[in-house]
Design a protein around this motif. Structure first.
Motif, PDB file in Angstrom:
ATOM      1  N   MET A   1      74.157  73.846  -9.480  1.00  0.00           N
ATOM      2  CA  MET A   1      74.951  72.964  -8.641  1.00  0.00           C
ATOM      3  C   MET A   1      74.006  72.183  -7.734  1.00  0.00           C
ATOM      4  SD  MET A   1      78.262  72.380  -8.334  1.00  0.00           S
ATOM      5  CE  MET A   1      78.868  73.845  -9.132  1.00  0.00           C
ATOM      6  N   ASP A  62      77.811  69.164 -10.991  1.00  0.00           N
ATOM      7  CA  ASP A  62      77.561  70.210 -11.973  1.00  0.00           C
ATOM      8  C   ASP A  62      77.291  69.488 -13.286  1.00  0.00           C
ATOM      9  OD1 ASP A  62      77.310  72.706 -13.162  1.00  0.00           O
ATOM     10  OD2 ASP A  62      79.459  72.886 -13.551  1.00  0.00           O
ATOM     11  N   GLU A  94      89.763  71.997  -8.719  1.00  0.00           N
ATOM     12  CA  GLU A  94      90.354  73.333  -8.702  1.00  0.00           C
ATOM     13  C   GLU A  94      89.481  74.379  -9.396  1.00  0.00           C
ATOM     14  OE1 GLU A  94      94.884  74.781  -8.946  1.00  0.00           O
ATOM     15  OE2 GLU A  94      94.188  73.771 -10.759  1.00  0.00           O
ATOM     16  N   TYR A  96      86.412  74.675  -9.450  1.00  0.00           N
ATOM     17  CA  TYR A  96      85.199  74.971  -8.687  1.00  0.00           C
ATOM     18  C   TYR A  96      85.493  75.527  -7.298  1.00  0.00           C
ATOM     19  CZ  TYR A  96      82.604  72.582 -12.315  1.00  0.00           C
ATOM     20  OH  TYR A  96      82.040  72.230 -13.520  1.00  0.00           O
ATOM     21  N   GLN A  97      86.775  75.678  -6.973  1.00  0.00           N
ATOM     22  CA  GLN A  97      87.143  76.180  -5.655  1.00  0.00           C
ATOM     23  C   GLN A  97      86.893  77.681  -5.556  1.00  0.00           C
ATOM     24  OE1 GLN A  97      91.192  74.890  -4.884  1.00  0.00           O
ATOM     25  NE2 GLN A  97      90.627  72.727  -5.078  1.00  0.00           N
ATOM     26  N   ARG A  98      86.745  78.134  -4.323  1.00  0.00           N
ATOM     27  CA  ARG A  98      86.547  79.548  -3.988  1.00  0.00           C
ATOM     28  C   ARG A  98      85.265  80.126  -4.590  1.00  0.00           C
ATOM     29  NH1 ARG A  98      91.363  78.139  -3.382  1.00  0.00           N
ATOM     30  NH2 ARG A  98      93.055  79.122  -2.264  1.00  0.00           N
ATOM     31  N   GLN A  99      84.234  79.280  -4.615  1.00  0.00           N
ATOM     32  CA  GLN A  99      82.919  79.704  -5.117  1.00  0.00           C
ATOM     33  C   GLN A  99      81.813  79.388  -4.118  1.00  0.00           C
ATOM     34  OE1 GLN A  99      82.251  78.138  -9.108  1.00  0.00           O
ATOM     35  NE2 GLN A  99      84.406  78.418  -9.619  1.00  0.00           N
ATOM     36  N   GLY A 100      82.184  79.047  -2.887  1.00  0.00           N
ATOM     37  CA  GLY A 100      81.188  78.746  -1.865  1.00  0.00           C
ATOM     38  C   GLY A 100      80.755  77.300  -1.807  1.00  0.00           C
ATOM     39  N   LEU A 101      81.342  76.467  -2.645  1.00  0.00           N
ATOM     40  CA  LEU A 101      80.937  75.068  -2.700  1.00  0.00           C
ATOM     41  C   LEU A 101      81.333  74.309  -1.425  1.00  0.00           C
ATOM     42  CD1 LEU A 101      79.498  73.108  -4.507  1.00  0.00           C
ATOM     43  CD2 LEU A 101      81.642  72.692  -5.717  1.00  0.00           C
ATOM     44  N   LYS A 104      78.666  74.745   1.032  1.00  0.00           N
ATOM     45  CA  LYS A 104      77.469  74.004   0.614  1.00  0.00           C
ATOM     46  C   LYS A 104      77.611  72.511   0.887  1.00  0.00           C
ATOM     47  CE  LYS A 104      76.018  77.336  -2.839  1.00  0.00           C
ATOM     48  NZ  LYS A 104      75.929  77.671  -4.259  1.00  0.00           N
TER      49      LYS A 104
END
Length: 170
Positions: A1, A62, A94, A96-101, A104
């Motif tokens: 990423m 990505d 959606e 990519y959500q809930r992955q710390g992005l 970042k």
């Protein structure tokens, strides 16, 4: 990423993320007619102007595809004493959500806002939007609730704030 500052060439990718995210996040919250009429081309034009005018925008990529973005700057309403900055938008596809992005994307945005001399920040979020929990995790406190009319529907918007950008938990 990869997280980087946006250029005008990113407007189409940002527009796609915004339209697609609105259609998944706000379905059932804002009128379907409004969502159905959102277009990539109109949003792309809007983002070309925003980026061209020097507004701060960061994108998450990505495999060279924009999957999220965040932008902010000086607080626009002049309604909240003690708050000089504003997070205008942060949207992540959606998948990519809930992955710390989100964190970042927030980190370089907050740093750039500090270099612009901004000391604090607000963000407005629909009361029914679960992403308000994201702001709470980052240390924001709810400072107001306002009524807005969106596409002919009366909604409530929560206003969250960080009194000190140094205290944003990123």
């Amino acid at each position: 990423m990869n997280i980087r500052k946006a250029t005008i060439k990113d407007a189409a990718g940002i527009a796609k993320v915004q339209v697609d995210t609105w259609k998944t996040t706000y379905k059932g919250m804002v009128p379907d007619e409004y969502l159905d009429h959102m277009s990539y081309s109109r949003r792309e034009e809007m983002w070309e102007k925003i980026i061209g005018n020097g507004q701060v925008v960061y994108v998450a990529e990505d495999n060279d595809e924009i999957v999220g973005f965040a932008n902010g700057g000086p607080e626009r309403s002049n309604k909240y004493s003690g708050f000089d900055g504003e997070l205008f938008a942060i949207y992540i596809l959606e998948a990519y959500q809930r992955q710390g992005l989100g964190k970042k994307l927030m980190a370089p945005l907050v740093e750039e806002m500090k270099t612009q001399g901004l000391k604090s920040m607000i963000v407005c979020v629909l009361e029914k939007n679960d992403s308000k929990l994201f702001y709470e995790v980052l240390g924001a406190e709810k400072i107001d609730t306002v009524k807005i009319n969106f596409g002919g529907k009366d909604l409530k918007e929560a206003v969250y704030g960080w009194k000190d950008l140094e205290q944003v938990k990123i």
